[in-house]
Design a protein around this motif. Structure first.
Motif, PDB file in Angstrom:
ATOM      1  N   PRO A 154       0.843  -1.208   0.000  1.00 39.39           N
ATOM      2  CA  PRO A 154       0.000   0.000   0.000  1.00 39.39           C
ATOM      3  C   PRO A 154       0.874   1.252   0.000  1.00 39.39           C
ATOM      4  O   PRO A 154       1.963   1.240   0.586  1.00 39.39           O
ATOM      5  CB  PRO A 154      -0.783  -0.130   1.316  1.00 39.39           C
ATOM      6  N   PRO A 155       0.455   2.342  -0.667  1.00 33.67           N
ATOM      7  CA  PRO A 155      -0.852   2.494  -1.315  1.00 33.67           C
ATOM      8  C   PRO A 155      -0.901   1.982  -2.750  1.00 33.67           C
ATOM      9  O   PRO A 155      -1.878   2.186  -3.452  1.00 33.67           O
ATOM     10  CB  PRO A 155      -1.041   4.008  -1.304  1.00 33.67           C
ATOM     11  N   THR A 157      -1.609  -0.225  -5.875  1.00 32.11           N
ATOM     12  CA  THR A 157      -2.673  -1.181  -6.161  1.00 32.11           C
ATOM     13  C   THR A 157      -2.214  -2.196  -7.211  1.00 32.11           C
ATOM     14  O   THR A 157      -1.198  -2.002  -7.877  1.00 32.11           O
ATOM     15  CB  THR A 157      -3.919  -0.470  -6.684  1.00 32.11           C
ATOM     16  N   ARG A 248       0.502   6.770  -7.132  1.00 28.66           N
ATOM     17  CA  ARG A 248       0.707   6.016  -5.883  1.00 28.66           C
ATOM     18  C   ARG A 248       2.084   5.367  -5.834  1.00 28.66           C
ATOM     19  O   ARG A 248       2.685   5.251  -4.762  1.00 28.66           O
ATOM     20  CB  ARG A 248      -0.400   4.976  -5.719  1.00 28.66           C
ATOM     21  N   GLU A 251       4.478   8.135  -5.030  1.00 26.36           N
ATOM     22  CA  GLU A 251       4.337   8.490  -3.618  1.00 26.36           C
ATOM     23  C   GLU A 251       5.101   7.510  -2.734  1.00 26.36           C
ATOM     24  O   GLU A 251       5.832   7.918  -1.815  1.00 26.36           O
ATOM     25  CB  GLU A 251       2.851   8.479  -3.237  1.00 26.36           C
ATOM     26  N   LEU A 252       4.960   6.219  -3.019  1.00 27.72           N
ATOM     27  CA  LEU A 252       5.629   5.198  -2.210  1.00 27.72           C
ATOM     28  C   LEU A 252       7.149   5.314  -2.305  1.00 27.72           C
ATOM     29  O   LEU A 252       7.854   5.306  -1.297  1.00 27.72           O
ATOM     30  CB  LEU A 252       5.182   3.804  -2.664  1.00 27.72           C
TER      31      LEU A 252
END
Length: 450
Positions: A154-155, A157, A248, A251-252
């Motif tokens: 996460p986050p 997918t 995402r 972001e990770l």
């Protein structure tokens, strides 16, 4: 039988000998022995009276054959008393086993992570997390394991991972680059499976599909500590995708601190390579020698780009045909590895794989001189070349003549990566079906007698 047919028969037999040598069932039977009282795995011996449960988990194109061989080695009494198991495999490899569940982690011919793969991976994590100190975990790892063991962090997918994998493959990323990214986005790769396991002992039986057999890259190293970083994964994504990285994922990789992960359980985990491309090349060489060929082996470390590799295979065979100095009889050129294909931009339908592309490139290069006394062949040892039902292809004088007779423009098919369609018309497709193994590709170039 004509000389052309004889050469073609030999080329296919030599390739098949290489595949047969790395059949997953035999590799596992050689590694696992059980007499009902003691169990030996790659030379490590266990008293079964002191072993609690035996969990058999894993993923890969060879998973079905490996799991079946484990069941054969352990026998029904041990299976019924101690064994539980779950292995993610392609859908066309699923069959009923006594104890170990074979789970369809992805459709046949589609080497991408799926929701079914996630569900299977979650079950594997549940099984290994339920084990105790007295238990033994056997992990069956083979090529294709990366796509069959998806568990996004996460986050991120599954949709993000699917898109990332697809884009990197289409952009020509190497398997090493693909795996580096997959590990940083996964809960199970890069040693994650080993860290999640609570068994007192874990032994991974590995059939390698990566040049050099690096344990951290095969199936993205679920039982080996991760040596990559978020920064490295981000650099790979930027190299191939530029600014088109899912939010995402960005972001990770950008915001997460490089904290120390849970210590890898080095004292409880053993990794063993039980089969690789070199085994296939050596077996093919033995078959060629037995058929009267002088063998020139280029080894198993051949990567490169498929078009260039195909041209080089032809040029080497052409040179041997034209200059017989030092070669009194027929010659067999062997090589193993895994090239990449640069996908062309086109709105036309197309179908193919790296082996078919390589062989078609060889045909295009040979068109002017002709394929007299030469056969070029390249096939995936897993029986699966790209999203097709062919393992690869071969070309000889008959295929070249068939293409000319039908007015097939080989260069046009090559330019848009539509090799399957070309060979479907001209002949030359190798359709072995799933082989239940995977040690990259095996190439055969034969030069007959004058």
């Amino acid at each position: 039988m004509s000389d052309v047919e004889s050469l073609r028969r030999d080329a296919l037999a030599i390739w098949q000998a290489g595949v047969d040598a790395v059949r997953s069932e035999q590799l596992v039977v050689d590694a696992v022995r059980c007499d009902g009282r003691t169990l030996s795995v790659c030379g490590e011996t266990f008293d079964l009276s002191e072993v609690g449960r035996i969990a058999v988990v894993g993923a890969g194109k060879a998973g079905a054959g490996m799991a079946a061989a484990v069941e054969e080695a352990l026998g029904p009494d041990v299976l019924d008393a101690k064994v539980t198991g779950w292995v993610n495999v392609p859908a066309d490899c699923v069959r009923e086993l006594r104890t170990i569940r074979l789970h369809a982690g992805r459709p046949a011919g589609v080497n991408e992570p799926t929701a079914e793969g996630v569900a299977g991976t979650e079950e594997i994590l549940r099984i290994v997390g339920s084990l105790g100190e007295e238990d033994l975990c056997l992990v069956l790892i083979s090529g294709g394991g990366s796509a069959l063991l998806p568990a996004p962090k996460p986050p991120v997918t599954l949709a993000d991972k699917q898109e990332i994998t697809r884009q990197l493959m289409h952009a020509g990323a190497t398997i090493q680059e693909l795996n580096a990214v997959r590990k940083r986005l996964s809960q199970v790769k890069g040693g994650g499976l080993a860290r999640a396991c609570r068994a007192g002992r874990m032994i991974a039986l590995i059939i390698s599909d990566v040049i050099g057999d690096p344990l951290d890259f095969i199936a993205s190293g679920p039982t080996y500590p991760d040596g990559t970083t978020d920064a490295e994964a981000l650099a790979i994504l930027q190299k191939y995708l530029g600014s088109d990285i899912p939010a995402r994922v960005l972001e990770l990789l950008e915001s997460r601190e490089e904290a120390c992960e849970e210590s890898f359980p080095h004292d409880r985990v053993v990794n063993r390579i039980i089969g690789n491309n070199a085994s296939a090349v050596n077996a093919a060489a033995a078959e060629a020698t037995g058929r009267g060929y002088e063998v020139i082996s280029l080894g198993s470390g051949n990567a490169g780009e498929a078009n260039a590799e195909g041209r080089q295979l032809w040029e080497r065979c052409r040179s041997l045909r034209e200059d017989r100095a030092g070669h009194s009889g027929p010659v067999c050129v062997l090589s193993g590895g895994e090239p990449v294909v640069q996908l062309a931009r086109t709105d036309k339908p197309r179908k193919g794989g790296r082996n078919q592309q390589l062989v078609l490139a060889g045909l295009v290069a040979a068109a002017e001189d002709g394929l007299r006394d030469v056969v070029l062949l390249s096939g995936g040892t897993d029986g699966e070349d790209g999203p097709t039902d062919a393992a690869g292809a071969y070309v000889d004088a008959v295929v070249l003549e068939a293409a000319r007779r039908q007015g097939l423009d080989a260069e046009s098919y090559l330019a848009i990566n539509d090799a399957y369609t070309f060979f479907e018309h001209a002949g030359g497709l190798i359709k072995s079906g799933p082989t239940h193994t995977n040690v990259m590709d095996l190439r055969v170039g034969l030069v007959g007698r004058e």
